[in-house]
Write a protein that holds these residues in place. Structure first.
Motif, PDB file in Angstrom:
ATOM      1  N   THR A 151      -5.331   1.845  -3.319  1.00  0.00           N
ATOM      2  CA  THR A 151      -5.302   2.147  -4.797  1.00  0.00           C
ATOM      3  C   THR A 151      -5.844   3.694  -5.073  1.00  0.00           C
ATOM      4  N   HIS A 179       3.990   6.059  -7.118  1.00  0.00           N
ATOM      5  CA  HIS A 179       3.083   6.819  -8.005  1.00  0.00           C
ATOM      6  C   HIS A 179       3.190   8.491  -7.888  1.00  0.00           C
ATOM      7  N   GLN A 189      -2.569   1.382 -13.454  1.00  0.00           N
ATOM      8  CA  GLN A 189      -1.467   1.418 -12.287  1.00  0.00           C
ATOM      9  C   GLN A 189      -2.223   0.727 -11.103  1.00  0.00           C
ATOM     10  N   ALA A 190      -3.417   0.928 -10.892  1.00  0.00           N
ATOM     11  CA  ALA A 190      -3.820   0.308  -9.706  1.00  0.00           C
ATOM     12  C   ALA A 190      -4.164  -1.183  -9.810  1.00  0.00           C
ATOM     13  N   MET A 205      -4.370   6.503  -8.689  1.00  0.00           N
ATOM     14  CA  MET A 205      -3.713   5.814  -9.817  1.00  0.00           C
ATOM     15  C   MET A 205      -4.751   5.704 -10.750  1.00  0.00           C
ATOM     16  N   PRO A 254      -5.476  -3.721  -0.386  1.00  0.00           N
ATOM     17  CA  PRO A 254      -4.512  -2.647  -0.641  1.00  0.00           C
ATOM     18  C   PRO A 254      -5.106  -1.177  -0.884  1.00  0.00           C
ATOM     19  N   VAL A 303      -0.764  -2.882  -8.669  1.00  0.00           N
ATOM     20  CA  VAL A 303      -0.742  -2.909  -7.298  1.00  0.00           C
ATOM     21  C   VAL A 303      -0.278  -4.419  -6.719  1.00  0.00           C
ATOM     22  N   ALA A 343       3.483  -1.418 -10.125  1.00  0.00           N
ATOM     23  CA  ALA A 343       2.972  -0.375 -10.444  1.00  0.00           C
ATOM     24  C   ALA A 343       3.965   0.467 -10.814  1.00  0.00           C
ATOM     25  N   LYS A 344       4.979   0.794  -9.966  1.00  0.00           N
ATOM     26  CA  LYS A 344       6.006   1.873 -10.678  1.00  0.00           C
ATOM     27  C   LYS A 344       6.614   1.577 -11.936  1.00  0.00           C
ATOM     28  N   THR A 381       0.792  -1.077   0.037  1.00  0.00           N
ATOM     29  CA  THR A 381      -0.017  -0.089   0.107  1.00  0.00           C
ATOM     30  C   THR A 381       0.827   1.432   0.029  1.00  0.00           C
ATOM     31  N   SER A 400       2.914   1.834  -3.027  1.00  0.00           N
ATOM     32  CA  SER A 400       2.391   2.034  -4.341  1.00  0.00           C
ATOM     33  C   SER A 400       2.193   3.493  -4.345  1.00  0.00           C
TER      34      SER A 400
END
Length: 522
Positions: free
Chosen positions: A470, A10, A477-478, A473, A468, A481, A486-487, A3, A6
């Protein structure tokens, strides 16, 4: 749990430039997109309308007479019938949405609802009414399953989360319409006191039948079919006022095509939810969200408000219908507040804070109901009604508005309609909840509420340990996660978008960085 990582990952990436006005009503592309989004929002209207109209109908003498004076057992069956129809329709709607696109199956489902509503109106017997309601549920499953997905995939990224939470809020618009139509029809002296609200249930679906053909198809579905140029044109038209080289549009296309390229490595079926840890986690979230939106005490209030009000001393038909209508307006107002602030509050904070508040208010509602049953104190009855309103407000701030958006956020494209169908299956598939509510309530009264207090407590711990974050995003991207990448997806999308602009690819499609895709795949 990924979490905090992420969110940090982002935040480290600057958002792409977009040539739209920050106020949607002052931007031509977003103004043109808004009517299409409104049509998709109507997919949630039928569901909310049904819960409220049947709740009110149980307080109308002409309805009970035409249904052969149903006892609590038959009332449970009539209420559960539409859920049985949803149960039958969810998986076919998911399959149709992946095969033929998002909008045409919705149109077909809405047409079924319109026809079934006419059947319902002229079904002057309990079992005919029961059958018509099953058919309504089957047809409504298509715009309910695919409408939220279509909305999320078509909306501008900065509006997507709000649009899908507004999809959930449209449940209450349907409920308000039904409640006040029924309130007015109670003054009619024929069986049209229930037949008129029943036929109006098909109005939203009729609007969809007429207008869905003009709604743009999901760009993500088009890309999955190899129609990338068409998808690019739709995104540029509505997200950038026709600018094909807009940085945001290029990034969207890069993210979509990159994700789809990864997903092409293997076909996906329902059993694939079990083949990896992240997918099992997604499966659990889909199932659990589907369960808890019905099993934290709201179901008995939504479908059996009239018996609950009678149990605390409110027995007048006009008073009952007025409270029912007022409750739906209150629900809508609170949901709109949630829609406005969803982009500013983390998802986990909304889930957990709302659950704690629900536990407090539902416990107080149970206590007030117990006091009234024991000594008939009218103040306890009024306190119980107040707690019903407060509990619903707490429920609306997360369980109501986050249902569709959160499930869709944790699912990648190839799992999206299947995961939504599974979640809705466990939501409406547990229709025995609606069936047993009147039976259990008549048997043990307020003590039945203890079951839901326990479920609220369980829900808090499950959310705390498994949900998690989100917030903030994009859809791709979400969805990444739970995979922990995601990155990387953000960086690849930015690189591909930049290269696409510099190279000015002649065919208008995005060039994929295959090496980056292979790295991400590993």
């Amino acid at each position: 749990m990924p979490t905090s990582e992420s969110i940090e990952s982002h935040a480290a990436v600057s958002p792409p430039h977009n040539g739209t006005h920050r106020l949607w009503w002052r931007d031509q592309g977003l103004r043109r997109l808004s009517p299409h989004l409104f049509v998709l929002l109507l997919g949630s209207f039928v569901c909310g309308y049904d819960g409220s109209v049947l709740n009110a109908a149980f307080g109308i003498e002409d309805f009970l007479k035409d249904m052969n004076d149903p006892d609590s057992n038959k009332q449970g069956l009539l209420s559960a019938a539409i859920s049985l129809g949803y149960l039958i329709g969810f998986f076919p709607s998911s399959w149709a949405g992946d095969k033929w696109g998002r909008k045409w199956p919705q149109l077909a489902g809405s047409a079924i609802v319109v026809g079934a509503c006419f059947m319902q109106v002229f079904a002057i017997s309990g079992w005919k009414f029961f059958g018509a309601r099953i058919l309504i549920g089957f047809g409504a499953a298509f715009p309910l399953t695919l409408g939220s997905t279509h909305l999320f995939e078509l909306a501008h990224p900065r509006q997507a989360a709000q649009m899908v939470t507004l999809f959930a809020a449209f449940y209450w618009i349907g409920a308000i319409t039904a409640a006040w139509c029924t309130f007015g029809s109670t003054y009619m002296v024929s069986n049209w006191s229930w037949r008129l609200p029943s036929i109006l249930q098909g109005v939203a679906s009729a609007i969809q039948v007429v207008t869905l053909a003009w709604v743009p198809e999901s760009p993500r579905w088009l890309c999955a079919q190899g129609r990338t140029e068409e998808a690019h044109r739709i995104l540029s038209t509505y997200h950038a006022n026709g600018d094909m080289d807009d940085e945001l549009v290029q990034t969207e296309m890069a993210e979509i095509t990159t994700a789809l390229e990864l997903e092409k490595k293997s076909s996906f079926g329902y059993l694939d939810f079990l083949r990896s840890g992240p997918n099992r986690h997604r499966l659990f979230i889909c199932i659990w969200v589907g369960i808890i939106v019905q099993w934290v005490g709201n179901g008995i209030i939504s479908y059996y408000l009239v018996p609950i009000l009678e149990s605390v001393g409110i027995s007048g038909t006009v008073q009952q219908q007025g409270l029912n209508g007022g409750l739906q307006i209150f629900n809508l107002c609170v949901s709109i507040v949630g829609v406005v602030y969803i982009q500013h509050v983390p998802r986990r904070t909304m889930w957990l804070g709302s659950t704690v508040a629900m536990l407090v208010t539902y416990s107080m509602f149970t206590a007030a109901s117990a006091v009234f049953e024991r000594n008939g104190d009218p103040n306890a009855g009024r306190a119980a009604v107040a707690m019903i309103f407060l509990y619903n407000g707490c429920y609306d701030l997360s369980y109501s508005i986050l249902y569709y958006s959160y499930v869709l956020e944790v699912l990648p494209y190839h799992m999206r309609t299947k995961g939504m169908a599974l979640s809705l299956f466990f939501d409406y598939g547990l229709f025995f909840n609606q069936y047993v509510n009147p039976i259990a309530f008549n048997a043990i009264g307020y003590r039945y509420y203890y079951v839901y207090i326990g479920m609220i407590c369980v829900s808090f711990f499950v959310i705390y340990f498994t949900f998690p974050e989100t917030s903030g995003m994009t859809l791709e991207q979400a969805a990444a996660v739970l995979d922990g990448d995601a990155k990387t997806r953000i960086e690849i999308a930015g690189q591909v978008a930049a290269e696409t602009v510099e190279d000015e690819v002649s065919d208008g499609e995005k060039a994929l960085d295959i090496n980056s895709v292979e790295v991400l795949g590993r």
